[in-house]
Design an enzyme around this catalytic site. Sequence first.
Site, PDB file in Angstrom:
ATOM      1  N   GLU A  60       1.513  -4.478  11.046  1.00 44.07           N
ATOM      2  CA  GLU A  60       0.939  -2.892  11.153  1.00 44.07           C
ATOM      3  C   GLU A  60       2.295  -2.377  12.244  1.00 44.07           C
ATOM      4  OE1 GLU A  60      -1.625  -2.288   8.957  1.00 44.07           O
ATOM      5  OE2 GLU A  60      -2.178  -4.173   8.457  1.00 44.07           O
ATOM      6  N   HIS A 102       2.498  -3.492   6.381  1.00 42.61           N
ATOM      7  CA  HIS A 102       1.666  -1.757   6.555  1.00 42.61           C
ATOM      8  C   HIS A 102       1.604  -1.105   7.213  1.00 42.61           C
ATOM      9  CE1 HIS A 102      -0.954  -4.751   3.521  1.00 42.61           C
ATOM     10  NE2 HIS A 102       0.154  -5.822   4.087  1.00 42.61           N
ATOM     11  N   HIS A 152       0.516  -1.422  -0.007  1.00 42.83           N
ATOM     12  CA  HIS A 152      -0.190  -0.083   0.140  1.00 42.83           C
ATOM     13  C   HIS A 152       0.451   1.426  -0.145  1.00 42.83           C
ATOM     14  CE1 HIS A 152      -3.311  -2.518   2.012  1.00 42.83           C
ATOM     15  NE2 HIS A 152      -3.900  -2.682   0.677  1.00 42.83           N
ATOM     16  N   GLU A 192       1.351   3.673   3.475  1.00 39.50           N
ATOM     17  CA  GLU A 192       1.731   2.673   4.206  1.00 39.50           C
ATOM     18  C   GLU A 192       3.133   2.941   3.926  1.00 39.50           C
ATOM     19  OE1 GLU A 192      -0.476  -0.484   4.448  1.00 39.50           O
ATOM     20  OE2 GLU A 192      -2.434   0.564   4.219  1.00 39.50           O
TER      21      GLU A 192
END
Length: 361
Positions: free
Chosen positions: A200, A109, A2, A5
């Site tokens: 994350e 991410h 992404h 990100e």
Amino acid sequence: MHGDETVGRELLLHLIEYLVTSDGKDPEITKLINSTRIHIMPSMNPDGFEAVKKPDCYYSNGRENSNDYDLNRNFPDAFEFNNVSTQPETRAVMEWLKTETFVLSANLHGGALVASYPFDNGVPATGTLHFRSLTPDDDVFQYLAHTYASRNPVMKKGDECKNKMNSPSGIINGYSWYPLKGGMQDYNYIWAQCFEITLELSCCKYPRAEKLTSFWNDNKASLIEYMKQVHLGVKGQVFDQNKNPLPNVIVEVEDKRHICPYRTNKFGEYYLLLLPGSYMINVTVPGHNPYLTKVIIPEKSQNFSALKKDILLPFRGQLDSIPVSNPSCPIIPLYNLPSHSAVTKSSLLVILVNLFHIFFK
């Protein structure tokens, strides 16, 4: 993957620099490099990153690629048809996965602080009626996620982003967080024989540059320790009676059968990530009875090496019927077999104190 990100992208550049400047100086890093094939992909979606004009903590137009596709919804899915146009970036990763025997990976991410583990999608046979979706290797995946999160001083607190995520100790099953179709971690585990978790790394997707040093400090130990985990379990080669290596032989633990059976590569090599314990390995060659062999994984890994266990099959002569190239598991929804219902059982997270191949995405 992404483009908006950005923390993972920068951390991997820091990681590359740290590895090459520590090689030959830091004994631990030197051993890791000498014993491990390390593949690092800092950006899977460079077009998305370049498209971000007004950085935002929560959403920017750089999430998707230049064709407006979310790459983490773009892979084949084992649980339902994913009728999307396969993007060049996705296709490139899928082809890359065929060129190496990858064993362990992490997909970076932003937008939360948690280590998420497969499955991201599921069916009742994997436990969705209990609001989770577990793999046959759930014990290993929980251990891998905990290995990373426990060394990150912020992530291990759980839900530091205040998004009401049920992530004690900073880890969570992907499906129990929220289901998604076409994710990369499920694809890698099922079709590429590569254990992958999703990391994350920041509440803010696109933080200010001056914050990057603190992110590196928080994640450095986690990244290095996670890379070491590629040396968990057992590895070796499968030979016929004449010591010819055998490709495409199914090698799996009896009670950890994968929906796409894990097979030896073109060199007859196999790799199974396993926690310490006793296991019965089932070696299956078409047209022959299964060959069973017991392995005991010790409590401590053997100095940056999984337990070495070569397997000599009691067959005379090379098995010419085995094809040279790995047969592909069909790219269709697969996971509807009742024999996999055992993975819905709760698994105990084994905390240990305490490669062949590893790559980050």
